[in-house]
Write an enzyme that holds these catalytic residues in place. Structure first.
Site, PDB file in Angstrom:
ATOM      1  N   HIS A   1      26.241  16.416  45.192  1.00  0.00           N
ATOM      2  CA  HIS A   1      27.360  16.389  44.238  1.00  0.00           C
ATOM      3  C   HIS A   1      28.547  15.740  44.922  1.00  0.00           C
ATOM      4  CE1 HIS A   1      25.195  19.523  42.025  1.00  0.00           C
ATOM      5  NE2 HIS A   1      24.981  20.057  43.184  1.00  0.00           N
TER       6      HIS A   1
ATOM      7  N   SER B   1      37.429  48.957  29.749  1.00  0.00           N
ATOM      8  CA  SER B   1      38.669  49.434  30.370  1.00  0.00           C
ATOM      9  C   SER B   1      39.841  49.250  29.411  1.00  0.00           C
ATOM     10  CB  SER B   1      38.934  48.655  31.666  1.00  0.00           C
ATOM     11  OG  SER B   1      39.048  47.275  31.375  1.00  0.00           O
TER      12      SER B   1
ATOM     13  N   GLU C   1      48.141  34.409  34.976  1.00  0.00           N
ATOM     14  CA  GLU C   1      47.539  33.556  33.939  1.00  0.00           C
ATOM     15  C   GLU C   1      48.446  33.506  32.701  1.00  0.00           C
ATOM     16  OE1 GLU C   1      42.698  33.697  34.775  1.00  0.00           O
ATOM     17  OE2 GLU C   1      43.481  34.778  33.049  1.00  0.00           O
TER      18      GLU C   1
ATOM     19  N   HIS D   1      31.506  38.802  33.887  1.00  0.00           N
ATOM     20  CA  HIS D   1      30.192  38.327  34.365  1.00  0.00           C
ATOM     21  C   HIS D   1      29.484  39.379  35.208  1.00  0.00           C
ATOM     22  CE1 HIS D   1      33.486  36.697  36.812  1.00  0.00           C
ATOM     23  NE2 HIS D   1      32.712  36.802  37.862  1.00  0.00           N
TER      24      HIS D   1
ATOM     25  N   VAL E   1      59.337  48.586  39.527  1.00  0.00           N
ATOM     26  CA  VAL E   1      60.104  48.711  38.287  1.00  0.00           C
ATOM     27  C   VAL E   1      60.502  50.166  38.120  1.00  0.00           C
ATOM     28  CG1 VAL E   1      59.881  48.589  35.779  1.00  0.00           C
ATOM     29  CG2 VAL E   1      59.076  46.702  37.202  1.00  0.00           C
TER      30      VAL E   1
HETATM   31  P1  NAI Z   1      45.496  43.225  38.972  1.00  0.00           P
HETATM   32  O1  NAI Z   1      45.028  44.412  39.709  1.00  0.00           O
HETATM   33  O2  NAI Z   1      44.899  41.894  39.210  1.00  0.00           O
HETATM   34  O3  NAI Z   1      47.063  43.038  39.206  1.00  0.00           O
HETATM   35  C1  NAI Z   1      47.997  44.051  38.968  1.00  0.00           C
HETATM   36  C2  NAI Z   1      49.189  43.798  39.854  1.00  0.00           C
HETATM   37  O4  NAI Z   1      50.214  44.705  39.503  1.00  0.00           O
HETATM   38  C3  NAI Z   1      48.889  44.021  41.316  1.00  0.00           C
HETATM   39  O5  NAI Z   1      49.372  42.921  42.035  1.00  0.00           O
HETATM   40  C4  NAI Z   1      49.631  45.301  41.651  1.00  0.00           C
HETATM   41  O6  NAI Z   1      50.075  45.348  42.985  1.00  0.00           O
HETATM   42  C5  NAI Z   1      50.801  45.197  40.687  1.00  0.00           C
HETATM   43  N1  NAI Z   1      51.430  46.475  40.351  1.00  0.00           N
HETATM   44  C6  NAI Z   1      50.815  47.659  40.112  1.00  0.00           C
HETATM   45  N2  NAI Z   1      51.736  48.600  39.793  1.00  0.00           N
HETATM   46  C7  NAI Z   1      52.945  47.994  39.823  1.00  0.00           C
HETATM   47  C8  NAI Z   1      54.280  48.413  39.568  1.00  0.00           C
HETATM   48  N3  NAI Z   1      54.530  49.670  39.205  1.00  0.00           N
HETATM   49  N4  NAI Z   1      55.293  47.519  39.690  1.00  0.00           N
HETATM   50  C9  NAI Z   1      55.011  46.228  40.051  1.00  0.00           C
HETATM   51  N5  NAI Z   1      53.787  45.783  40.301  1.00  0.00           N
HETATM   52  C10 NAI Z   1      52.748  46.636  40.181  1.00  0.00           C
HETATM   53  O7  NAI Z   1      45.416  43.651  37.434  1.00  0.00           O
HETATM   54  P2  NAI Z   1      45.657  42.816  36.100  1.00  0.00           P
HETATM   55  O8  NAI Z   1      46.270  41.491  36.389  1.00  0.00           O
HETATM   56  O9  NAI Z   1      46.356  43.745  35.172  1.00  0.00           O
HETATM   57  O10 NAI Z   1      44.187  42.574  35.608  1.00  0.00           O
HETATM   58  C11 NAI Z   1      43.354  43.682  35.239  1.00  0.00           C
HETATM   59  C12 NAI Z   1      41.903  43.382  35.462  1.00  0.00           C
HETATM   60  O11 NAI Z   1      41.467  42.355  34.620  1.00  0.00           O
HETATM   61  C13 NAI Z   1      41.610  42.947  36.885  1.00  0.00           C
HETATM   62  O12 NAI Z   1      40.488  43.659  37.326  1.00  0.00           O
HETATM   63  C14 NAI Z   1      41.295  41.493  36.776  1.00  0.00           C
HETATM   64  O13 NAI Z   1      40.344  41.077  37.731  1.00  0.00           O
HETATM   65  C15 NAI Z   1      40.755  41.382  35.349  1.00  0.00           C
HETATM   66  N6  NAI Z   1      41.061  40.049  34.844  1.00  0.00           N
HETATM   67  C16 NAI Z   1      40.300  38.999  35.256  1.00  0.00           C
HETATM   68  C17 NAI Z   1      40.598  37.730  34.850  1.00  0.00           C
HETATM   69  C18 NAI Z   1      39.779  36.609  35.363  1.00  0.00           C
HETATM   70  O14 NAI Z   1      38.719  36.846  35.907  1.00  0.00           O
HETATM   71  N7  NAI Z   1      40.220  35.352  35.231  1.00  0.00           N
HETATM   72  C19 NAI Z   1      41.697  37.447  33.939  1.00  0.00           C
HETATM   73  C20 NAI Z   1      42.475  38.608  33.617  1.00  0.00           C
HETATM   74  C21 NAI Z   1      42.135  39.856  34.047  1.00  0.00           C
END
Ligand code: NAI
Length: 470
Positions: A449, A145, A192, A326, A242
């Site tokens: 545990h 992606s 994060e 994963h 925004v």
């Molecule tokens: P996300 O989908 O988690 O969060 C994006 C956020 O932006 C949402 O809350 C959405 O409502 C908001 N948003 C969307 N358009 C917007 C706008 N125009 N103005 C303001 N807010 C808006 O996506 P994110 O954080 O970019 O992560 C991408 C992918 O990467 C996800 O699928 C995530 O699960 C994965 N990821 C996983 C991690 C982990 O497992 N620890 C760490 C980082 C990313």
């Protein structure tokens, strides 16, 4: 030579698939456009962010967490260059590990952009423009992606320069700590990476379209988590969109309005992080020409990862389901097994998801909102870490464990944890759910545990109102 399998993309989905296929006896090649293997996760995603999350957490602990434990140290100083070196070395070791595994398992690796070039053919174009065509019986698309573009009020795409306006990639390599960081999107990446820079000294403001943080996670967990982040210094502008990002002087001004359009405001920043989601990456594959069906940008597959074109499969972020490394890895193994006549299978009901903040957030299965929306009759059990001895001894009392179980059968349908070690604890629930266990089963496995798992056990018992410690 004709390969049995050519995998396009060497991220966690692609490299795991290629290695497993080679182990199962398939003559396998992998095609990667970037200079190093490992895709987004290893190069500019999970791994470097975890390196910075850990290092910045240590910095914060040294500054604020040690004195109450009787460990008196001078206020810590930040050496950002050394922290970045740690991150870069971590990435280097991981991507080299993948190269080593390709060699060890006799996976041929080709550098260049891959595209489908007719039945059983993958064309690889290198950085020098030279092309070669690989012949293969099967193709797995594992191209991952990319950052979703963000548009301003006029519909123009907000330009990411990776210096002042950054994606997660730029946010992992800032040369100095921004005084003011604005994060657009309070999802996993925003919270994060926002945490990393806040711990290192930035004032962080998150602008989020929805009326909550962390969409997809249990609302009660997300709401409590938001409060904890506010205590740490995060500022949130929820229900806000925004409308523009403008360079002004050395910095940037972000304009936003309430979602209903009633109010609008601006916030100045030294750096803006765009974290509004990711979209499947299929550029350059020429999927339409090859006749591969797409739906809203994602490659359409059946239950066996097959696209509508015979011999072409797809896995990971480029197909349906959560964009998690994963999950992609499991799909990679499953498709390799299917190609060798085995019963490859992924149980999508038990894929945990972890946010590596402090405290951590971890989740598996249905949320309370999902359960309501599906009309499920559920029993809910909860247990706070403030009542857990080990959590107290570590001064990590924020958060709770929440169980959602089928009211009639007691089968666990979802577990949500906010708290220290949540990312580790969730595995107990995921393993148990894989085998359709009840909350009683889970409570019993937790006897093995002690300490933090007591919180899991007590929340599991609370489903049947049998918790002991509260
Ligand atoms: P996300 O989908 O988690 O969060 C994006 C956020 O932006 C949402 O809350 C959405 O409502 C908001 N948003 C969307 N358009 C917007 C706008 N125009 N103005 C303001 N807010 C808006 O996506 P994110 O954080 O970019 O992560 C991408 C992918 O990467 C996800 O699928 C995530 O699960 C994965 N990821 C996983 C991690 C982990 O497992 N620890 C760490 C980082 C990313």
């Amino acid at each position: 030579m004709i390969y049995d399998l050519v995998v396009i993309g060497s991220g966690p989905g692609g490299y795991v698939c290629a290695i497993r296929a080679a182990q199962l006896g398939l003559k396998t090649a992998v095609v990667e456009k970037d200079p190093t293997y490992g895709g987004t996760c290893l190069n500019v995603g999970c791994i470097p962010s975890k390196a910075l999350l850990h290092a910045s957490h240590m910095f914060e602990e040294a500054g604020h967490g040690l004195a109450p434990l009787g460990v008196i140290v001078d206020p810590p100083k930040l050496d950002l260059a050394a922290m970045m070196k740690h991150k870069n070395e971590t990435v280097g070791a991981n991507v080299n590990g993948v190269a080593f595994l390709f060699k060890k398992n006799k996976v041929d690796a080709y550098r260049g952009v891959g595209r489908l070039a007719g039945a059983g053919k993958v064309e690889v174009t290198g950085a020098d423009g030279a092309s070669q065509t690989l012949e293969t019986r099967n193709i797995v698309i594992a191209t991952g992606s990319a950052v979703a573009p963000l548009r301003d009020a006029s519909g123009a795409e907000i330009q990411i320069d990776e210096k002042l306006v950054v994606s997660s990639t730029g946010a992992l390599s800032l040369e100095k700590v921004p005084q003011r960081l604005v994060v657009i999107g309070a999802g996993v990446i925003g919270l994060e990476l926002g945490s990393v820079w806040r711990r290192l000294g930035a004032q962080v403001t998150a602008i989020e379209y929805l009326d909550r943080v962390l969409p997809g996670f249990d609302l009660e967990v997300a709401t409590r988590f938001q409060k904890l982040l506010e205590k740490q210094g995060f500022a949130f502008k929820l229900s806000s969109k925004v409308t523009g990002v403008k360079h002004e002087g050395e910095g940037v001004v972000v304009s936003y309005s309430s979602v209903d359009g009633a109010t609008s405001d601006t916030v100045a920043a030294d750096v803006v992080l765009v974290a509004t989601g990711r979209i499947p990456y299929t550029q350059a594959l020429r999927l339409e020409e090859a006749g591969v069906a797409l739906e809203r940008g994602r490659v359409v597959i059946d239950d066996h990862f097959a696209t509508n074109v015979p011999g072409v499969y797809a896995i990971g972020d480029v197909v349906r389901g959560p964009m998690l490394a994963h999950k992609a890895e499991d799909e990679g193994v499953a498709v390799a097994e299917i190609l060798t006549g085995q019963a490859g299978h992924v149980n999508y009901n038990v894929i945990p998801s972890v946010v590596y903040t402090s405290p951590e957030v971890a989740s598996v299965g249905v949320t309370e909102e999902d359960a309501k929306a599906k009309g499920l009759d559920v029993a809910i059990g909860k247990f706070p870490f403030s009542a857990n001895g080990r959590a107290r001894s570590m001064r990590e009392t924020d958060g709770f464990v929440k169980f959602i179980a089928d009211a009639a059968t007691d089968r666990v349908l979802g577990v949500h944890i906010l708290g220290a070690g949540a990312g580790e604890l969730i595995a107990e629930a995921a393993v148990l759910m894989e085998f359709s266990g009840s909350s009683e089963d889970l409570a019993r496995t937790c006897h093995a545990h002690p300490t933090m798992s007591e919180a899991m056990k007590e929340a599991a018992l609370a489903v049947a109102k049998r918790a002991i410690h509260i």
